[in-house]
Design a protein around this motif. Structure first.
Motif: not given
Length: 214
Positions: A73-78, A41-48
């Protein structure tokens, strides 16, 4: 003779996942599913592809989170909140393990690459709440993960640990290299041994191992 090798130890550091509960309880399997979902979800790729990246980042950076922070550059807390929303109803309390931990002389802490709130939930489910002087998560190391030496240094400085008088219990052999280099007694807790110079002891049963130190 195991006990004499720990006669100098007054500070005891325990990893959490697959260390303070056995791997057959498979709690981390749930976390891996949630991590894969989050990556997708975060980076918009297929699950595989997300599953491949989850594993690659763990190998390359020490944790999936560290890879996501470095490369996206992901926000770690969520992320930490989301991936630790797991069912712990199958975790059994272990009164014997609790008794052996309680009997260890000196200071006892938990240090995990997960979050501290998650660690507290696991300890509660295992009947180990209240046995440790402090609980540290990856957030306390500035989100730097084990096996980075800087992560260990951050935690040990905060806690005031004298590594020459400390022992580390950990399921991932990578995460024992820095403690060994810092002068700690190292114990690999896993079903199968891993031969390496930085591992002093191996056990597939933490409760039985601690019993030998009394």
């Amino acid at each position: 003779m195991v006990k004499p090798a720990f006669s100098h130890v007054t500070q005891w550091v325990f990893d959490l996942d697959n260390t303070l509960y056995p791997p057959h309880m498979r709690l981390f399997d749930q976390i891996e599913v949630l991590m894969t979902d989050y990556v997708a979800q975060a980076i918009g790729v297929e699950r595989a592809e997300a599953d491949r990246l989850r594993s690659y980042y763990w190998r390359q950076y020490g944790t999936t989170l560290a890879g996501l922070m470095a490369e996206h550059d992901l926000d770690p807390d969520p992320y930490l909140h989301a991936v630790h929303q797991v069912d712990m109803s199958h975790l059994d309390p272990d009164a014997e393990l609790a008794d052996h931990i309680r009997s260890l002389p000196g200071r006892r802490i938990v240090y995990t690459n997960g979050s501290a709130p998650y660690a507290e939930r696991v300890l509660e489910a295992r009947g180990l709440a209240g046995l440790f002087d402090a609980i540290y998560g990856v957030e306390h190391a500035g989100y730097r993960p084990k096996p980075e030496k800087a992560a260990f240094e951050a935690i040990f400085t905060q806690d005031g640990i004298d590594t020459e008088q400390a022992a580390m219990f950990e399921d991932d052999p990578r995460n024992l290299a820095a403690p060994y280099a810092m002068g700690m007694r190292t114990v690999h807790v896993a079903p199968e041994p891993h031969e390496a110079d930085h591992i002093h002891h191996h056990t597939d049963d933490l409760t039985a191992f601690l019993a030998r130190l009394r």
